[in-house]
Design an enzyme around this catalytic site. Structure first.
Site, PDB file in Angstrom:
ATOM      1  N   LYS A   1       0.809  -1.229   0.000  1.00  0.00           N
ATOM      2  CA  LYS A   1       0.000   0.000   0.000  1.00  0.00           C
ATOM      3  C   LYS A   1       0.840   1.276   0.000  1.00  0.00           C
ATOM      4  O   LYS A   1       0.458   2.287  -0.568  1.00  0.00           O
ATOM      5  CB  LYS A   1      -0.935   0.008   1.216  1.00  0.00           C
ATOM      6  CG  LYS A   1      -2.049  -1.033   1.151  1.00  0.00           C
ATOM      7  CD  LYS A   1      -3.073  -0.687   0.095  1.00  0.00           C
ATOM      8  CE  LYS A   1      -4.273  -1.633   0.131  1.00  0.00           C
ATOM      9  NZ  LYS A   1      -5.164  -1.397  -1.038  1.00  0.00           N
TER      10      LYS A   1
ATOM     11  N   GLU B   1      -9.678   6.324   2.881  1.00  0.00           N
ATOM     12  CA  GLU B   1     -10.564   5.296   3.392  1.00  0.00           C
ATOM     13  C   GLU B   1      -9.712   4.087   3.706  1.00  0.00           C
ATOM     14  O   GLU B   1      -8.615   3.950   3.158  1.00  0.00           O
ATOM     15  CB  GLU B   1     -11.627   4.928   2.341  1.00  0.00           C
ATOM     16  CG  GLU B   1     -11.189   3.894   1.289  1.00  0.00           C
ATOM     17  CD  GLU B   1     -10.049   4.356   0.378  1.00  0.00           C
ATOM     18  OE1 GLU B   1      -9.889   5.571   0.211  1.00  0.00           O
ATOM     19  OE2 GLU B   1      -9.313   3.493  -0.154  1.00  0.00           O
TER      20      GLU B   1
ATOM     21  N   SER C   1       1.482  -9.727  -1.115  1.00  0.00           N
ATOM     22  CA  SER C   1       1.166  -8.303  -0.960  1.00  0.00           C
ATOM     23  C   SER C   1       1.308  -7.769   0.456  1.00  0.00           C
ATOM     24  O   SER C   1       1.581  -6.588   0.648  1.00  0.00           O
ATOM     25  CB  SER C   1      -0.244  -8.043  -1.479  1.00  0.00           C
ATOM     26  OG  SER C   1      -1.159  -8.900  -0.833  1.00  0.00           O
TER      27      SER C   1
END
Lengths: 402, 258
Positions: free
Chosen positions: A96, A118, A384
């Site tokens: 991220k 968010e 990830s």
């Protein structure tokens, strides 16, 4: 200026669409901000000074390049050659931050002083709070009340980093509602605020912008494979898809390489026919949510339905328009992975390779036994995120065969 | 050239329009048409019927709640068209359908316009429909079915875009009073007056109505000094949410604004 022309049928076109999907379906109050972004994002991110700052921070602060690790025991088990792209080793524990770092540098150049975001599992919220601390910018993160309760460690991390975490109390109180609240906040604060969307969703140019910031994943895979295997292209790339940002980044530089099979793992929840699922391509049809036309889980009347997944990060009723297009053109294959399959795969990787993956990531790992490989095939899995945040869920899960 | 109750209203009526927003199927499923009748009796000029959506991102809490209640009551576009069958025998006010694009897409775009025309609605407001899509796919349908399409303009909308919206519109321009979701602001500030003045000086071909943050007599009357009318939504929803006598509550609400 600010437009891209590309021959690739898998990249966004000048009108903001990927095939039938994408666009910018937003109320007029958001139009000036989104339009400003559309006009400027390509110019800003291709600027040499921007790239210098971005690349340096990716290297020194995030810890890139992340390793491409040959997982020997997992390879032996599946009788093929499996590499793990270790995005879990990034600062903050997931891919991220590639995007939040890119977007905050862009927000600074747009003259914005406040950031909103968010978050579902909290990984994007933490990655946003982190770069806001780094840049000294005010940070508000919207998070569904339900997710706040099930992802407590990440809520504490965001607060520690100085962010304000605002519970989204509307609707189902999960990721979709947190996104609604962030968009409402942006409508009410259009001048000084940039909205860092965490996935390849939202109105154009967000899906393309986020994919570009995440494309470092596949760029590195190419270089690393060339060094390790003497070829740039693997036979398979596997990634999980909620909105789909790690998948977009892992697929990006392979989109136009037809020899590379792209495999996406969606959250099947308790099973695609159980009524408790987030397998968007199986259960959804074309619709509009959060600013783009995509594949969307909805009622016959067009009301968005509540998805279910054991992983908060995949608990989203849509997918990014790029993935809708990859599905529609059959460029990527989609698998629906159940909660149980994902949990087993997460446990397996922990025991076989000493890596505890995020439950989101475990969905991609669970695709492995469903496919047929040749022993000489090269399979790259985008790992990830790491599973620290999921320990409570892992420990309390009733495994059938642990 | 679109010619319907809405376009005729602005040609024929000298006083500023009072436009009221209500949510279809709220407070109870079958209140939609009785509310239209009461609004007409009470002296409202135009009605916007909101088609409820699960994720109304431009709306504040009051309208969000009314959407949720309406959906729980079972309201759908199909049900709304069934309720509106024959309503023109009683209601002659201009009526627009307002809602987010996804339910309309699922209903079928042309089918939606066809049925809207069939029940004799006068126009549509689809706030998250991009202008380019409107021009390509929806404008021909508006002409075919004689329906007005109304677009929003915000304080940040630039002049070129306002001119373009004015060109594409036959009905009125919806001036969003400030940078906000619905039901957020109270009263009209100097900054907003500058914005209304700026728009007025553009001498647009369409009449303008000011909405968002219009909640009472004072804000309604101020707005009407700068535009051909004003739109009230959240305040009306609040006024009828707990009402035991809808016609009385509506009469009281409308009379309180004039």
């Amino acid at each position: 200026m600010g437009r891209t022309t590309t021959l690739s049928q898998f990249q966004v076109q000048t009108d903001g669409y990927y095939g039938k999907f994408g666009g910018a379906y937003i109320p007029e109050m958001l139009f000036p901000n989104v339009e400003e972004l559309r006009q400027q994002y390509l110019q800003i991110i291709s600027d040499a000074a921007f790239q210098a700052e971005f690349q340096q921070l990716l290297h020194d602060y995030v810890g890139r390049p992340t390793p491409l690790y040959f997982a020997k025991r997992l390879s032996d088990l599946n009788n093929t050659r499996i590499y793990l792209k270790r995005e879990d080793l990034n600062h903050t524990g997931a891919h991220k931050i590639n995007n939040t770092l890119g977007q905050i540098l862009l927000a600074k150049r747009l003259g914005k002083s406040k950031i909103i975001a968010e978050t579902g599992a909290g990984q994007h919220g933490v990655a946003t709070a982190t770069v806001c601390a780094l840049m000294g910018m005010e940070c508000i993160v919207y998070m569904g009340k339900v997710d706040i309760e099930r992802q407590k460690p990440n809520v504490e991390r965001m607060k520690m980093l100085g962010a304000q975490v605002v519970p989204a109390l509307s609707g189902s109180q999960t990721l979709k509602d947190a996104t609604n609240e962030a968009m409402r906040h942006w409508i009410n604060h259009p001048h000084d605020t940039h909205y860092i969307i965490g996935s390849v969703v939202g109105p154009h140019p967000y899906p393309d912008m986020v994919a570009r910031f995440q494309s470092v994943i596949s760029e590195e895979i190419k270089h690393q494979l060339l060094t390790k295997e003497g070829r740039e292209n693997p036979d398979y790339v596997l990634a999980c898809v909620g909105g789909g940002s790690n998948a977009a980044g892992a697929f990006y530089h392979f989109l136009d390489e037809p020899s590379v099979q792209l495999i996406a793992a969606e959250a099947g929840g308790l099973g695609v026919n159980s009524g408790k699922s987030a397998a968007t391509t199986v259960l959804g049809k074309t619709g509009v949510l959060h600013g783009s036309k995509t594949i969307l889980m909805q009622t016959e009347d067009g009301q968005v339905v509540e998805p279910h997944s054991i992983s908060a990060g995949l608990d989203y009723p849509g997918i990014g328009p790029i993935h809708a297009h990859l599905y529609d053109t059959q460029r990527a294959q989609f698998y629906a992975i159940t909660d149980d399959e994902a949990m087993q795969a997460g446990l397996l990787l922990s025991r076989m390779e000493g890596i505890i993956p995020a439950i989101e990531t475990a969905h991609a790992l669970a695709v492995l036994p469903k496919m047929q490989y040749k022993p000489e095939d090269l399979v790259v899995i985008c790992l990830s995120g790491r599973g620290d945040k999921d320990l409570a869920t892992y420990m309390s899960y009733p495994y059938e065969s642990a | 050239m679109i010619d319907n109750r809405l376009t005729r209203f602005f040609k024929q009526t000298p006083h500023p329009a009072l436009t009221v927003y209500c949510t279809a199927g709220f407070p109870t499923l079958h209140d939609t048409v009785p509310i239209l009748e009461s609004l007409q009796t009470a002296g409202a000029d135009i009605v916007e019927i909101g088609m409820p959506f699960s994720d109304p991102i431009a709306d504040g809490e009051v309208i969000q709640q009314s959407n949720q209640v309406a959906l729980q009551n079972g309201m759908t576009i199909k049900t709304l068209f069934e309720q509106l069958q024959g309503f023109r025998q009683k209601v002659h006010l201009p009526v627009l359908l307002m809602g987010y694009i996804n339910p309309v897409l699922q209903y079928g775009i042309e089918r939606f316009f066809e049925h809207a025309a069939e029940v004799e609605v006068d126009g549509v407001i689809l706030p998250d429909l991009p202008l380019a899509e409107y021009e390509r796919e929806y404008l021909p349908l508006c002409r075919k079915y004689n329906l007005s399409a109304v677009f929003l303009v915000s304080p940040q909308t630039d002049e070129t875009r306002i001119r373009k919206i004015d060109d594409l519109t036959e009905g009125f321009i919806y001036l969003v009073s400030s940078s906000s979701t619905t039901g957020k602001t109270q009263g009209i500030q100097a900054e907003q007056i500058n914005y209304f003045e700026r728009i007025r000086q553009m001498q647009l071909k369409n009449p303008k109505q000011i909405g968002f943050g219009i909640a009472d007599k004072a804000s309604f009357q101020t707005a009407c000094q700068y535009a051909e009318g004003a739109i009230i939504g959240s305040a009306f929803i609040k006024a009828i949410a707990q009402s035991a006598d809808l016609p009385a509550s509506i009469r009281q609400f409308v009379q309180g604004l004039r």
